[in-house]
Design an enzyme around this catalytic site. Structure first.
Site, PDB file in Angstrom:
ATOM      1  N   THR A   1     -16.910  13.230  34.540  1.00 29.95           N
ATOM      2  CA  THR A   1     -16.440  11.919  34.964  1.00 29.95           C
ATOM      3  C   THR A   1     -17.381  10.883  34.376  1.00 29.95           C
ATOM      4  OG1 THR A   1     -15.865  10.587  36.860  1.00 29.95           O
ATOM      5  CG2 THR A   1     -17.699  12.110  37.143  1.00 29.95           C
TER       6      THR A   1
ATOM      7  N   THR B   1     -21.742  -0.292  37.557  1.00 27.10           N
ATOM      8  CA  THR B   1     -21.395  -1.395  36.647  1.00 27.10           C
ATOM      9  C   THR B   1     -20.272  -2.211  37.298  1.00 27.10           C
ATOM     10  OG1 THR B   1     -20.020   0.169  35.385  1.00 27.10           O
ATOM     11  CG2 THR B   1     -22.208  -0.348  34.496  1.00 27.10           C
TER      12      THR B   1
ATOM     13  N   LYS C   1     -21.209   7.059  39.840  1.00 24.00           N
ATOM     14  CA  LYS C   1     -20.671   5.741  39.526  1.00 24.00           C
ATOM     15  C   LYS C   1     -19.436   5.952  38.670  1.00 24.00           C
ATOM     16  CE  LYS C   1     -21.055   3.346  36.275  1.00 24.00           C
ATOM     17  NZ  LYS C   1     -20.088   2.953  35.173  1.00 24.00           N
TER      18      LYS C   1
ATOM     19  N   ASN D   1     -10.916  -5.963  33.292  1.00 20.31           N
ATOM     20  CA  ASN D   1     -11.218  -5.526  31.929  1.00 20.31           C
ATOM     21  C   ASN D   1     -11.074  -6.637  30.894  1.00 20.31           C
ATOM     22  OD1 ASN D   1     -11.875  -2.510  31.859  1.00 20.31           O
ATOM     23  ND2 ASN D   1     -10.190  -2.649  33.314  1.00 20.31           N
TER      24      ASN D   1
ATOM     25  N   GLU E   1     -10.461   0.550  39.096  1.00 24.56           N
ATOM     26  CA  GLU E   1     -10.407  -0.897  38.867  1.00 24.56           C
ATOM     27  C   GLU E   1      -9.046  -1.469  39.280  1.00 24.56           C
ATOM     28  OE1 GLU E   1     -13.747  -1.164  35.346  1.00 24.56           O
ATOM     29  OE2 GLU E   1     -11.639  -0.952  34.774  1.00 24.56           O
TER      30      GLU E   1
ATOM     31  N   SER F   1     -18.097 -10.520  29.673  1.00 23.27           N
ATOM     32  CA  SER F   1     -18.605 -11.859  29.978  1.00 23.27           C
ATOM     33  C   SER F   1     -19.489 -11.836  31.209  1.00 23.27           C
ATOM     34  CB  SER F   1     -17.442 -12.827  30.177  1.00 23.27           C
ATOM     35  OG  SER F   1     -16.624 -12.396  31.219  1.00 23.27           O
TER      36      SER F   1
END
Length: 408
Positions: free
Chosen positions: A193, A156, A182, A403, A280, A408
């Site tokens: 996880t 993702t 992932k 995040n 991230e 969007s």
């Protein structure tokens, strides 16, 4: 949302083919993107399965059903959807999973309970049944693919595909293990996880396989954190086809059991660390080694308290050896600790010993260490024999950017 590759990325390895596993990918278009978002794995009959799952009280239907399915011990297929987690979707979400299981079961002439389903992506949107049906139909007709394609399709916000391998010698039989995973955010697992899958050609009984995976998970997937948030969909599944032809493993007393567990532990550790390396916005990979705790579990909890601290993570992001923030995190962990026995170090250099800063502490080598991408932190509580190692990443503005725009 186009994301730049993490600076901590690792190249996708050359994974071995696993006899008894056929991989395929297709486009179900669960999200507005032009890429494969559906991974399918078909397994030889009599494949054993083990699994660990999130303890989230708001787990997805895929997780709830998977918990029951692993108890049966066998698998014929795996379906992984990306772009829609199908969590917090009630009856409609469960019906979509049951539809997928039934559709695959009919195609493979097997029981629906042997078809495992995982979904990842936005929470709160029911998986569209029409897209699910069309996606499964497409993937069943697709040509077999390789590991990297399968790994890419389950991502993702991942910025690189993640895979790992290991092997073990069981008597005179070499068995192979391959894994894909992932995960990038919403990582603070309690038993698992994000979505991880391990495949092996070893023959191993389902109950013993489950025992091994649970043990390996406690030292790997349950020792990573990116942001302190546990997903509704966290899942790790392991599949053993038995195609290698070794004498089946059923207990720790069996020849080769220790060797297989070492290989399983190794691949779980590598996969777990790859998730952290794709955290991230991450710029630094942080290993926190805890010693001197009351026991190993207490050490793990202290390590995670440090790893989850925004103040510690932002200090590392800025290259600041602010060990006072580590003291704070140890103190808030809720675990036994003694201020006057606590020692803290960075990159092999101790900054504080026995509850106070070292008189001859030289911050220069620590500052140089913190300029790098791989950061080591040592914390010794000085009260017992407990040890643990946890892994995390720094916290940068990139995390906010990703995040804030996720839907969007």
């Amino acid at each position: 949302m186009d994301l730049a590759q993490s600076p901590l990325a690792r190249p996708f390895p050359d994974l071995p083919a696993i006899d008894g596993v056929i991989l395929r990918v297709a486009r179900a278009r669960y999200k507005n993107w032009d890429r494969a978002d559906l991974t399918f794995a078909e397994f030889a009959p009599a494949t054993s399965v083990a699994g660990v799952f999130t303890k989230s009280a708001c787990a997805s239907s895929e997780v709830e059903m998977g918990r029951e399915q692993v108890r049966l011990g066998s698998a014929r297929a795996l379906v992984v959807n990306a772009g829609n987690s199908n969590a917090f979707t009630g009856v409609r979400g469960r019906e979509a999973v049951e539809q997928i299981m039934a559709q695959v079961a009919e195609a493979l002439d097997c029981e629906p309970s042997s078809v495992f389903v995982s979904s990842t992506g936005v929470i709160g949107v029911p998986l569209p049944k029409d897209k699910a049906r069309a996606g499964v139909a497409a993937v069943l007709e697709a040509e077999p693919c390789g590991w990297e394609e399968a790994a890419s399709a389950i991502g993702t916000t991942d910025t690189f595909t993640k895979g790992a391998k290991s092997s073990a010698l069981l008597g005179e039989t070499r068995v192979e293990l391959a894994g894909i995973i992932k995960g990038s955010g919403m990582i603070a697992p309690d038993l698992a996880t994000m979505l991880g899958y391990i495949f092996t050609d070893a023959a191993i009984g389902a109950a013993f396989f489950q025992e091994m995976l649970s043990k390996a998970n406690a030292a790997t997937f349950s020792c990573i954190t990116v942001d302190g948030d546990t997903s509704t969909s966290d899942t790790v599944l392991a599949f053993a086809t038995g195609a290698a032809g070794n004498t089946p493993l059923a207990s720790w007393d069996d020849a080769g059991a220790d060797a297989f567990y070492a290989a399983l532990l190794d691949i779980c550790r590598e996969l777990a660390q790859l998730v952290v390396r794709d955290g991230e916005g991450a710029q630094k990979f942080i290993e926190i080694a805890i010693a001197g705790a009351k026991d190993d579990e207490s050490a793990r909890r202290v390590g995670l308290a440090i790893a989850n601290s925004p103040l510690v993570k932002t200090a590392i992001a800025g290259g600041d050896a602010n060990w006072g923030r580590v003291v704070m995190a140890v103190g808030k962990a809720g675990e036994p600790a003694d201020r006057d026995r606590l020692s803290i170090g960075f990159g092999g250099t101790w900054a504080a010993k026995d509850g106070q800063p070292l008189a001859n502490y030289d911050e220069a080598p620590v500052a140089r260490h913190l300029e790098g991408e791989d950061i080591r932190m040592d914390v010794d509580l000085g009260i017992g024999e407990g040890r643990a190692t946890v892994w995390t990443c720094d916290l940068t503005h990139g995390y906010i950017s990703i995040n804030a725009d996720y839907r969007s």
